[in-house]
Scaffold this active site. Structure first.
Site, PDB file in Angstrom:
ATOM      1  N   SER A 240      51.201  68.328  50.388  1.00 27.89           N
ATOM      2  CA  SER A 240      51.840  67.102  49.875  1.00 27.89           C
ATOM      3  C   SER A 240      53.013  66.665  50.755  1.00 27.89           C
ATOM      4  CB  SER A 240      52.307  67.301  48.426  1.00 27.89           C
ATOM      5  OG  SER A 240      53.030  68.490  48.271  1.00 27.89           O
ATOM      6  N   HIS A 270      45.934  73.264  45.998  1.00 28.86           N
ATOM      7  CA  HIS A 270      47.371  72.927  46.060  1.00 28.86           C
ATOM      8  C   HIS A 270      47.859  72.721  44.619  1.00 28.86           C
ATOM      9  CE1 HIS A 270      51.106  71.627  47.734  1.00 28.86           C
ATOM     10  NE2 HIS A 270      50.807  70.389  48.068  1.00 28.86           N
TER      11      HIS A 270
END
Ligand code: NMX
Ligand code: MLT
Length: 433
Positions: A240, A270
């Site tokens: 991210s 993630h």
């Protein structure tokens, strides 16, 4: 704005420091890249720089040099509570030093004045198909606000390069100020029949989120602020943060860049691991009609591995010990609800799963990461709709990634463009060795 003044004051020194380093030592090597790393997700390739946080494989995260226990002690907190103001954390990420109570409150006040979410954002969310994932709603809400970007407007009006960071900061403050209401809207719209709870201007940013979620227990306000602190930043190489940095490096504004970063967070390896993890815990719980025995849990973990799946919440690309963000949440649960069944199960998984992963011998890090326990804490407070959890991760992560891209702009980082080779070229390089 206080944050702007504080960054401005440091800029001449920072710019000179970076200029000197690149000019005088630009040729110094900091590492080499192997073929294994090129095909292996660039693990350990040192190709990024940030001064906002650093992850040591054993110790874990430090935010601006401070460990999590140090931050929990030093950052200003609302009276009688155990988790700091998020405004104080954002001051730390951007400015680099621990704020006073007044400085933390100044950021909180600034957010309050910018917190009104335009009606068109809710109209867009309402128009999405019913089965859309909450993270898709969250990313869409951010993206649709791009039309308001001050950076985009000023860039096209010809703003000078060394001032790029200023509208980036303004945009980031506007975006962050609106996040609690957007996230709570998604939750209430999707799971609570659209019965919305109006924002309470007396509350701080983190507490207001808890209030708008509709969780009655006052401790949930502490947990929300703790959660937003822990998930905010994890240096620059995670998906991210790197995505946000990469997109922003083309001079896209924060709305484009943060929305893209959230899309990366939405992957199960993630940020979506927090949703997956709670699903996995409930899978065990339902199979054994309650908290299983250690033997049953051991068998369940092996069944997961043997079916070719990962055990969510365990393992990490950088860490090689228990994630201190896990520990902070584990300590919170132990202190407030050690007898809660789902929490007890998550704690038992911590006891059993590392040895299973070690026995299997594949994962380089058999220890829990931040996602292994966050859902169990939410579950305790009645936030049981686990596909919402990654939205909360996203709200928090935007604090860190926006601070990073503001500084990228301030220090004039160029467009990112790494070089790729063909397999034949790599084979030719390998043949010469
Ligand atoms: N369960 C089962 N196998 C695992 C796990 C796990 N929790 N972690 C790693 N492995 C496997 C991995 O799939 C790989 O297998 P193969 O060789 O067959 O491809 C092998 O172990 C080596 O992987 P590593 O080098 O240890 O891990 P890598 O750096 O590639 O990936 C993660 C890191 C975090 C993606 C990986 O540990 C994982 O998939 N964990 C579960 C998902 C998770 O919890 N993600 C959240 C991470 C934190 N966050 O919020 O982003
Ligand atoms: C994160 O917080 O971004 C995750 O732990 C993943 C990472 O650092 O690679």
């Amino acid at each position: 704005m206080l944050l702007k003044e504080r960054i401005q004051a440091q800029l001449p020194e920072w710019r000179e420091r970076v200029r000197k380093l690149v000019k005088e030592k630009g040729d110094v090597k900091v590492g080499e890249v192997t073929i294994g790393q090129i095909y292996g997700g660039m693990r350990d390739v040192r190709g990024l720089v940030t001064d906002i946080s650093y992850v040591d494989p054993v110790e874990g995260i430090r935010f601006r040099g401070y460990t999590i226990p140090e931050l929990l002690e030093k950052l200003p907190k609302p009276e009688g509570s155990e988790a700091p103001y998020v405004g104080g954390l954002y001051y730390l990420l951007l400015v680099g030093s621990i704020p006073t109570l007044d400085e933390a409150l100044a950021v909180e006040e600034e957010w309050k004045t910018r917190s009104k979410v335009p009606a068109y954002v809710f109209d867009v969310l309402r128009a999405l198909p019913e089965d859309v994932h909450p993270v898709t709603m969250f990313s869409t809400a951010i993206l649709v606000m791009q039309r308001e970007s001050l950076f985009a407007r000023e860039y096209h009006a010809g703003i000078k390069k060394d001032a790029y960071w200023e509208p980036m900061l303004e945009d980031s403050m506007n975006l962050i100020a609106r996040l609690p209401e957007i996230a709570a809207f998604i939750y209430r719209f999707k799971y609570k029949g659209g019965e919305l709870i109006p924002s309470d201007p007396k509350l701080d940013w983190g507490s207001n989120f808890a209030h708008m979620m509709g969780v009655a227990d006052a401790k949930y306000r502490d947990l929300s602020r703790l959660y937003f602190l822990l998930h905010s930043d994890h240096e620059s190489g995670n998906v991210s943060a790197h995505t946000t940095h990469l997109v922003a490096s083309s001079l896209s504004d924060i709305f484009y860049a943060a929305s893209a970063g959230i899309d990366g967070l939405a992957g199960p390896l993630h940020g979506l691991a927090n949703q997956e993890c709670l699903g996995w815990l409930l899978g065990v719980y339902n199979k054994y009609n309650g908290v299983p025995s250690r033997e049953e849990l051991h068998r369940y973990a092996w069944d997961t591995l043997n079916s070719g799946q990962v055990i969510p919440g365990y393992g990490h690309a950088v860490l090689r010990k228990t994630d201190p963000r896990f520990t902070a949440q584990y300590d919170f649960g132990m202190k407030h609800f050690p007898q809660d069944d789902v929490f007890k199960l998550a704690a038992m998984v911590y006891d059993v799963v590392p040895s299973v992963l070690l026995e299997q011998g594949k994962a380089k890090d058999p220890w829990p990461n931040v996602d292994a326990i966050s859902g169990a804490l939410q579950y305790h407070y009645g936030v049981t709709e686990f596909d919402f959890y990654t939205v909360m991760f996203g709200v928090s992560r935007i604090l860190g990634v926006s601070a990073n891209v503001i500084w990228d702009r301030a220090l004039g980082q160029p467009i990112e463009r790494a070089k790729s080779l063909t397999t034949a070229m790599l084979e030719a390089i390998a043949a010469k060795v």
